[in-house]
Write an enzyme that holds these catalytic residues in place. Structure first.
Site, PDB file in Angstrom:
ATOM      1  CG  PHE A 122      -1.661   1.138   1.633  1.00 62.79           C
ATOM      2  CD1 PHE A 122      -2.940   1.329   1.107  1.00 62.79           C
ATOM      3  CD2 PHE A 122      -1.177   2.071   2.549  1.00 62.79           C
ATOM      4  CE1 PHE A 122      -3.713   2.426   1.492  1.00 62.79           C
ATOM      5  CE2 PHE A 122      -1.941   3.173   2.925  1.00 62.79           C
ATOM      6  CZ  PHE A 122      -3.209   3.342   2.392  1.00 62.79           C
ATOM      7  CG  LEU A 124      -1.247   7.478   1.595  1.00 61.02           C
ATOM      8  CD1 LEU A 124      -2.176   7.848   0.443  1.00 61.02           C
ATOM      9  CD2 LEU A 124      -2.095   7.267   2.869  1.00 61.02           C
ATOM     10  CD  GLU A 126       4.093  11.497  -2.724  1.00 63.07           C
ATOM     11  OE1 GLU A 126       4.548  12.658  -2.768  1.00 63.07           O
ATOM     12  OE2 GLU A 126       3.237  11.065  -3.517  1.00 63.07           O
ATOM     13  N   PRO A 127       8.225  11.202   0.826  1.00 63.10           N
ATOM     14  CG  PRO A 127      10.326  11.009  -0.187  1.00 63.10           C
ATOM     15  CD  PRO A 127       8.862  10.726  -0.408  1.00 63.10           C
ATOM     16  N   GLY A 130       3.529  12.697   4.756  1.00 64.09           N
ATOM     17  CA  GLY A 130       3.266  11.548   5.621  1.00 64.09           C
ATOM     18  C   GLY A 130       1.940  11.733   6.323  1.00 64.09           C
ATOM     19  CB  ILE A 156       6.139   1.371   0.257  1.00 65.65           C
ATOM     20  CG1 ILE A 156       5.953   2.865  -0.083  1.00 65.65           C
ATOM     21  CG2 ILE A 156       4.931   0.532  -0.147  1.00 65.65           C
ATOM     22  CD1 ILE A 156       4.890   3.593   0.740  1.00 65.65           C
ATOM     23  NE  ARG A 266      17.088 -11.498  39.008  1.00 68.55           N
ATOM     24  CZ  ARG A 266      18.374 -11.820  39.076  1.00 68.55           C
ATOM     25  NH1 ARG A 266      18.767 -13.081  38.954  1.00 68.55           N
ATOM     26  NH2 ARG A 266      19.277 -10.875  39.224  1.00 68.55           N
ATOM     27  CD  GLN A 334      13.341  -0.215  34.903  1.00 68.39           C
ATOM     28  OE1 GLN A 334      13.676  -0.001  33.736  1.00 68.39           O
ATOM     29  NE2 GLN A 334      14.089   0.135  35.933  1.00 68.39           N
ATOM     30  CD  GLU A 361      -2.069   0.779   9.226  1.00 71.64           C
ATOM     31  OE1 GLU A 361      -3.289   0.881   9.424  1.00 71.64           O
ATOM     32  OE2 GLU A 361      -1.490  -0.284   8.972  1.00 71.64           O
TER      33      GLU A 361
END
Ligand SMILES: Cc1cc2nc3c(=O)[nH]c(=O)nc-3n(C[C@H](O)[C@H](O)[C@H](O)COP(=O)(O)OP(=O)(O)OC[C@H]3O[C@@H](n4cnc5c(N)ncnc54)[C@H](O)[C@@H]3O)c2cc1C
Length: 380
Positions: A122, A124, A126-127, A130, A156, A266, A334, A361
């Protein structure tokens, strides 16, 4: 709201959960360490129909509901987040055809994508576009019998491995988002070059690429109608956000389960780590956040199936579940102390894999924009 699955859905979920435990999870560390594309895990899923769970039966799908689908994605992500990422990117591509394609295009592409013969991508982002895809610069101009596409896309998922790419490009530069259309690009189309896979923090068994395009596409490549691409992409992302929320649950749950085992074993001084109240409070916080995220995800999934608008629900679920995965994986690391930081255990991988959930997304900030826009619109 009813969160029950029917017998068929339950069988699908249980089958994939078993596959995730026995086949997908054992490969996850290898994919991560060697930065190898998770092809075998996707193939194993395809053999069980896992590539088709978002599609109705008439197009080769399993025809299960979104709640069952979320449970499948959660199981896969808990075993190997990279595989879940490649899988859900495939769903973004097939959802694009399902939502935006003509009947002939659905019949042509979806059964082969459903079987896993063709992996989807998919495209969509671009540089320079976003969070705001309407800023995209990739252009498709009409030419005799087809379209000339020029531009670039980046980040992509699956692009090079894919049998087809759903590409979003501007067909009318002056029409803002209404000038965006979607195109089907089969693998092997001349005039497309791919970068090497990007070096990423997490999801190292899934690949992302930059694409440079100067290619010709026939008229039949236009997905649905001209100018409908933006609405298709937004509807696809509404659906996809439920899947990212489910991915978040899977990674967070894996981290919580590892922590429960660890704190029992532990020993710190005279007693196990689990016997300290500070540990118990931390575990309770992890569980409470995860359950809250799960309920929102299931609510969004149920709403998605109801046919009602669900953009508010999917954005809320994605926001809360992705933030929860960040919190829970960090808390789990942690609890493991230095052992959590060493790569023999999957804790540091969970932290790295979970980080992207707040970015792709739609970032967490973008989800907040969608949520508040929905709230304010509802008051008008
Ligand atoms: C591993 C990975 C896989 C991906 N897969 C795909 C894929 O398969 N297909 C695809 O098309 N894309 C894909 N992407 C791209 C991804 O969806 C984008 O990176 C994401 O949408 C954010 O866009 P951006 O990186 O350009 O960030 P930007 O849009 O530049 O955002 C930068 C920062 O600004 C914030 N911001 C933006 N707008 C606002 C605002 N209005 N108010 C306040 N803050 C704001 C953002 O929240 C963020 O914190 C992928 C990315 C990664 C890293």
């Amino acid at each position: 709201m009813n969160f029950e699955l029917d017998l068929v859905e339950l069988a699908v979920v249980e089958t994939v959960e078993k596959l995730a435990r026995e086949v997908i999870q054992p490969r996850a560390q290898h994919y991560d360490e060697t930065e190898t594309f998770c092809a075998e895990s996707l193939q194993a899923l395809a053999e069980l129909g896992g590539m088709s769970i978002n599609l109705p039966e008439e197009y080769g799908g399993l025809g299960i509901g979104s709640l069952a689908m979320s449970r499948v994605v959660e199981a896969v992500a808990g075993a190997c987040a990279s595989t879940a990422s490649a899988l859900t990117a495939h769903f973004l591509a097939t959802d694009s055809i399902l939502i935006g394609g003509t009947e002939a295009q659905k019949q042509h592409w979806l059964p082969r994508a459903a079987s896993g013969e063709l992996l989807g991508a998919f495209a969509l982002t671009e540089p320079a576009a976003g969070s705001n895809p309407a800023d995209m610069r990739c252009r498709a101009h009409r030419e005799e019998g087809g379209w000339r596409v020029r531009g670039s896309k980046h980040y992509i998922t699956n692009a090079r491995e894919a049998g087809f790419i759903v590409l979003y490009a501007k067909t009318d530069a002056d029409a803002g988002h209404k000038g965006i259309s979607a195109f089907m690009i089969p693998q092997g189309t001349a005039g497309i070059s791919f970068s090497s896979p990007e070096k990423t923090m997490g999801l190292r068994g899934s690949t992302i690429y930059e694409l440079a395009l100067d290619c010709w596409l026939p008229d039949s490549a236009l997905l649905g109608s001209e100018g409908a691409g933006f609405n298709t992409a937004m509807a696809v992302l509404d659906r996809g956000r439920v899947e990212v929320a489910a991915m978040s649950l899977g990674i967070a749950n894996a981290a919580l389960q590892a922590s429960l085992n660890w704190v029992r074993e532990r020993q710190i001084g005279p007693k196990p780590l689990a016997a300290y109240q500070g540990t118990q409070w931390r575990l309770a916080d992890m569980y409470a956040q995860l359950e809250a995220a799960r309920m929102l995800t299931w609510k969004a999934a149920a709403r998605r199936d109801s046919g009602e608008r669900f953009s508010l629900d999917s954005a809320t679920a994605k926001l809360v579940a992705a933030e929860c995965a960040g919190f829970v994986t960090d808390a789990a690391l942690q609890l493991h102390g230095g052992y959590g930081y060493i790569r023999d255990l999957p804790l540091e991988r969970y932290v790295r894999d979970a980080r992207i959930l707040r970015i792709f997304e739609g970032t967490s900030e973008v989800q907040k924009i969608i949520i508040s826009r929905n709230l304010l619109d509802a008051q008008r």
